[in-house]
Design an enzyme around this catalytic site. Structure first.
Site, mmCIF file in Angstrom:
data_model
loop_
_atom_site.group_PDB
_atom_site.id
_atom_site.type_symbol
_atom_site.label_atom_id
_atom_site.label_comp_id
_atom_site.label_asym_id
_atom_site.label_seq_id
_atom_site.Cartn_x
_atom_site.Cartn_y
_atom_site.Cartn_z
ATOM 1 N N SER A 164 3.958 2.443 8.444
ATOM 2 C CA SER A 164 3.942 1.254 7.231
ATOM 3 C C SER A 164 5.098 1.001 6.429
ATOM 4 O O SER A 164 5.794 1.867 6.426
ATOM 5 C CB SER A 164 2.735 1.809 6.222
ATOM 6 O OG SER A 164 1.753 1.818 6.633
ATOM 7 N N ASP A 217 0.920 -7.720 2.615
ATOM 8 C CA ASP A 217 1.254 -6.243 2.264
ATOM 9 C C ASP A 217 2.592 -5.794 1.983
ATOM 10 O O ASP A 217 2.890 -5.239 2.741
ATOM 11 C CB ASP A 217 0.296 -5.458 3.339
ATOM 12 C CG ASP A 217 0.243 -3.924 2.786
ATOM 13 O OD1 ASP A 217 0.632 -3.670 1.967
ATOM 14 O OD2 ASP A 217 -0.406 -3.258 3.550
ATOM 15 N N HIS A 221 0.883 -1.245 0.063
ATOM 16 C CA HIS A 221 -0.155 0.313 0.097
ATOM 17 C C HIS A 221 0.769 1.147 -0.130
ATOM 18 O O HIS A 221 0.533 2.377 -0.441
ATOM 19 C CB HIS A 221 -1.098 -0.187 1.078
ATOM 20 C CG HIS A 221 -0.609 0.159 2.493
ATOM 21 N ND1 HIS A 221 -0.121 -0.910 3.308
ATOM 22 C CD2 HIS A 221 -0.270 1.410 3.230
ATOM 23 C CE1 HIS A 221 0.239 0.060 4.659
ATOM 24 N NE2 HIS A 221 -0.027 1.342 4.309
HETATM 25 N N1 ARG Z 1 -4.544 0.848 7.543
HETATM 26 C C1 ARG Z 1 -3.027 0.766 6.913
HETATM 27 C C2 ARG Z 1 -2.697 2.355 6.910
HETATM 28 O O1 ARG Z 1 -2.956 3.107 7.752
HETATM 29 C C3 ARG Z 1 -3.484 0.148 5.488
HETATM 30 C C4 ARG Z 1 -3.940 0.945 4.468
HETATM 31 C C5 ARG Z 1 -4.064 0.271 3.043
HETATM 32 N N2 ARG Z 1 -5.049 -0.046 3.015
HETATM 33 C C6 ARG Z 1 -6.529 0.420 2.369
HETATM 34 N N3 ARG Z 1 -7.391 -0.368 2.331
HETATM 35 N N4 ARG Z 1 -6.527 1.599 2.338
HETATM 36 O O2 ARG Z 1 -2.092 2.594 6.079
HETATM 37 N N1 GLU Z 2 -1.122 1.558 7.781
HETATM 38 C C1 GLU Z 2 -0.538 2.596 8.215
HETATM 39 C C2 GLU Z 2 0.427 3.412 7.453
HETATM 40 O O1 GLU Z 2 0.196 3.543 6.184
HETATM 41 C C3 GLU Z 2 0.206 2.121 9.379
HETATM 42 C C4 GLU Z 2 -0.610 1.588 10.333
HETATM 43 C C5 GLU Z 2 -0.969 2.503 11.445
HETATM 44 O O2 GLU Z 2 -1.536 3.639 11.248
HETATM 45 O O3 GLU Z 2 -0.707 2.007 12.341
HETATM 46 O O4 GLU Z 2 1.496 3.993 7.818
#
Ligand code: ARG
Ligand code: GLU
Length: 738
Positions: free
Chosen positions: A669, A225, A89
């Site tokens: 991330s 991921d 991502h």
């Molecule tokens: N929650 C994770 C972060 O904050 C992964 C995000 C990527 N996935 C998504 N469906 N947007 O970045």
């Molecule tokens: N998915 C998040 C990012 O893009 C990391 C997960 C979080 O926020 O803890 O950095």
């Protein structure tokens, strides 16, 4: 007897205290302070390294393998040829930019079988930290308590400029200075940024984004991921713009990869660039987030997402074009929902209030004690007792402006594409008016590149629907109504009867829904072009919205917010003085941090306990043939059925993800999860639902970060993709065999 019981009691107390310590997970620590603040605790939790092994400016250390990816994610070097691992991502924008209906890398994955097939990504950067230093003294030189805020700011800025101008930097180094502890301390960061970063490999999104938005922020998770990039350098191993002559970067350090897996209670260290946290807010701010701001932002995105989702499902071209944008909007939409729920479930506001009661008690106590001695100090302590009542007033005063600001940002800047694009044109016109043709031409040149990418993925018919829906919300709900004056004006025109009519009027008459339309304008002489832009209905509407917002809400917001910022600095300082038994870590600010914890499951709610590891079995449980989010490729099913896991399986099963107590946030991330010896064991990519409030209120019993098990990454690269060339570059180790 009594004595023996006393001893027993003491031992018990020590054990209890220790049990508490070994559960530690809270904190995003500055790597260069680990020696003084954390080393002991880290080693007691199982770490076999010294603080020097983690961070050193004198010898190669772990930190030399940690890379700020594009300024928004973390990545790490995993071979002596600059191979870079981060999240799928995080690389999604790049993967998407190389994707077309013919070469569908999002759907099918991409693997360079030799270095000359790796794909360049203009604009993508990889930044190393050379060193960091406490520069508080130099930056606060000449600052006094009596000074007003404006003078203080000016003094600090001047000191920062001086420090930057006199820093001893090599040709490729940059230096930046950032405030910590709300401006009570300052640190400088010396960095080197590489500019040729190429895409090496990515799994198909049915692996890299398995579970997509349904599973996002949720445990148990089964997402692979990850994506692989490579840093290229010039012949001296220094940064250079893309060139076919560049060579793979030779790192000072790269992470060996452990094949031994992870078990409950194993020590984990997560190294990276967390973006922003707010752990020291007063209760009033937390309350406002939960009751007022989050619900509004959630409602806006809810509307936008439903529209875009329907369009994406109906048209494969739109699905590709909007995949990355949709994921971005959905991500924080869901995060805010989880954050609000978590704050309520753990009584985040009540916790703050109890802390504040103790704060006030200690402040007043100190006043009494000090009164007897020094009057001046007593007054300072008394000022501390005034902090919270002042916060209460300020947060009450800022609420309507803060809410209006969130509406404006969400509607105008973040979710209606035509408006955010028009905003660039507003800036272009400003350049022309303030800096003449030269300013105009410089900005236009930069804008052209961006806009080319933007229009490649733009569908006016999708955006127009979003516009109509969000304009209605904005018009009806914003608390400072004066900011919606331009909408009133439009709706009062004879041939515009409703929000759809307004959308029709603007989208049918503007030149900016198409790249060629805009290019025709850009081809004109600057003065003609500016005249043409200024007559465009999208430009005009955007300009009026911005002005109305600026005059009626933004200015007021900024004024109150400045007071909050100043008070926050005093509050932070006072917390540190009045709670000497606590070790304070600074809020995240996109600088390099270390967090550490243990592999651990958690009790999510009554009678529901989550184990810390997931396996390929779980992927198959979730599998829905042909589904948008839960499809599985035949090749993976085949490997699963044959249990063909090679050296990556564990007792006949293929591990996929695991969780730990590490305190992480957005920006972490792609962060490496590192074992007690300094080997890579996982790749951070998310947090578990119940703990998404950890940016405001970290609770060790339920806050968990989610990582891909590194063995799953290797299995996909090797067995699924057959990219053994990449495995050969890596250093695979067995630390537990020691
Ligand atoms: N929650 C994770 C972060 O904050 C992964 C995000 C990527 N996935 C998504 N469906 N947007 O970045
Ligand atoms: N998915 C998040 C990012 O893009 C990391 C997960 C979080 O926020 O803890 O950095």
């Amino acid at each position: 007897m009594i004595k023996r019981n006393l001893v027993k009691g003491l031992v018990l107390i020590i054990l209890l205290v220790n049990a508490h310590i070994t559960f530690a997970g809270e904190g995003m620590w500055l790597p260069m302070l680990l020696k003084s603040l954390n080393e002991g605790e880290m080693q007691s939790m199982g770490m076999k390294m010294s603080a020097e092994d983690v961070y050193s400016v004198n010898k190669g250390s772990l930190k030399d393998a940690i890379v700020h990816f594009g300024g928004f994610c973390t990545s790490e070097i995993i071979s002596d040829q600059g191979l870079l691992l981060t999240n799928h991502h995080c690389g999604y924008g790049q993967i998407q930019s190389h994707t077309s209906l013919e070469n569908n890398y999002i759907r099918d994955g991409f693997w360079a079988t030799s270095m000359d097939q790796e794909l360049s990504n203009p604009g993508l950067t990889a930044t190393f930290i050379v060193r960091m230093d406490d520069v508080t003294e130099a930056i606060l030189k000449g600052v006094t308590d009596e000074m007003n805020e404006k003078t203080r700011q000016a003094t600090v800025s001047k000191n920062i400029e001086l420090l930057k101008a006199t820093a001893q930097l090599s040709e490729y180094e940059d230096i930046s200075v950032k405030p910590f502890y709300k401006g009570n301390q300052y640190f400088s960061f010396t960095t080197i940024t590489y500019k040729d970063v190429r895409l090496v490999g990515t799994p198909p999104e049915s692996i890299g984004k398995f579970g997509a938005d349904t599973d996002n922020w949720v445990w148990p998770r089964h997402t692979g991921d990850f994506a692989l990039f490579r840093i290229y350098a010039d012949e001296n191993n220094m940064p250079a713009e893309y060139s076919p002559n560049n060579k793979p970067y030779k790192p000072k350090h790269f992470l060996p990869i452990s094949l031994d897996g992870v078990a409950q209670d194993d020590f984990t260290l997560v190294f990276g660039f967390p973006g922003r946290t707010n752990e020291y807010l007063p209760s009033y701010a937390v309350q406002q987030t939960v009751d007022v701001l989050n619900p509004a932002k959630i409602e806006i995105r809810d509307k936008a997402l439903k529209i875009v989702d329907a369009e994406m499902r109906a048209d494969p071209q739109i699905k590709i074009q909007y995949a990355s944008k949709f994921a971005r909007i959905a991500n924080y939409w869901k995060k805010w929902i989880g954050e609000s729920q978590g704050l309520k479930a753990t009584d985040g506001v009540g916790k703050k209030q109890r802390f504040e009661a103790e704060f006030t008690k200690r402040a007043l106590n100190l006043t009494d004690k000090k009164k007897k001695r020094k009057k001046k100090k007593a007054m300072a302590a008394n000022a501390n007792a005034e902090i919270l009542p002042q916060f209460e007033q300020l947060y009450e005063a800022i609420e309507p402006y803060a809410l209006t600001r969130d509406y404006f940002n969400e509607v105008v800047y973040r979710n209606v594409e035509l408006l955010s694009t028009s905003n660039y044109l507003v800036r272009l016109v400003n350049r022309y008016e303030n800096n003449g043709e030269e300013g105009y031409n410089n900005y236009k040149a930069r804008l052209e590149g961006y806009l080319k990418g933007f229009y490649k993925d733009y569908q006016p018919k999708v955006d127009k629907k979003v516009f109509a829906a969000l304009m209605e919300l904005y018009h009806k709900n914003v608390p400072i109504q004066a900011v919606t004056g331009p909408v009133d004006q439009m709706l009062s025109q004879r041939d515009i009867s409703n929000y759809n009519g307004l959308a029709d009027y603007i989208y049918d008459n503007t030149l900016f829904t198409r790249f060629d339309g805009l290019m025709r304008v850009f081809a004109m002489n600057p003065d003609q072009a500016v005249e043409k832009i200024k007559a465009d209905p999208a430009y005009l509407f955007m300009k009026e919205l911005t002005t109305a917002y600026h005059d009626n809400a933004e200015t007021q917001y900024d004024e109150i917010n400045k007071k909050i910022t100043t008070l926050m600095r005093s509050y932070m300082k006072a917390q540190m003085q009045l709670f000497p038994e606590k070790t304070f870590y600074p809020d995240a600010n996109s600088t390099m941090r270390v967090t550490y914890g243990k592999v651990a499951g958690y009790e999510a709610r009554d009678a529901v306990f989550y184990k810390p590891n997931t396996y390929l079995e779980g992927v198959m449980e979730k599998y829905v043939p042909g589904d948008y989010e839960f499809d599985v490729k035949p090749k993976l099913i085949d490997l699963y059925e044959k249990k063909d896991y090679g050296q990556y399986g564990e007792n006949g099963k293929m591990p996929v993800c695991f969780i730990g107590t590490n305190h992480t946030t957005g920006g972490n991330s792609g962060s490496p999860a590192i074992d007690a010896y300094g080997n890579l064991i996982g790749l951070n990519f998310d947090r578990a639902w119940e703990g998404t409030m950890s940016d405001i209120n970290y609770d060790p019993s339920i806050c968990r970060n989610i990582m891909v098990d590194i063995r799953y990454v290797l299995f996909i690269v090797d067995k699924f993709a057959g990219a053994t060339n990449l495995i050969d570059e890596m250093k695979l180790v067995h630390p537990k065999a020691k």
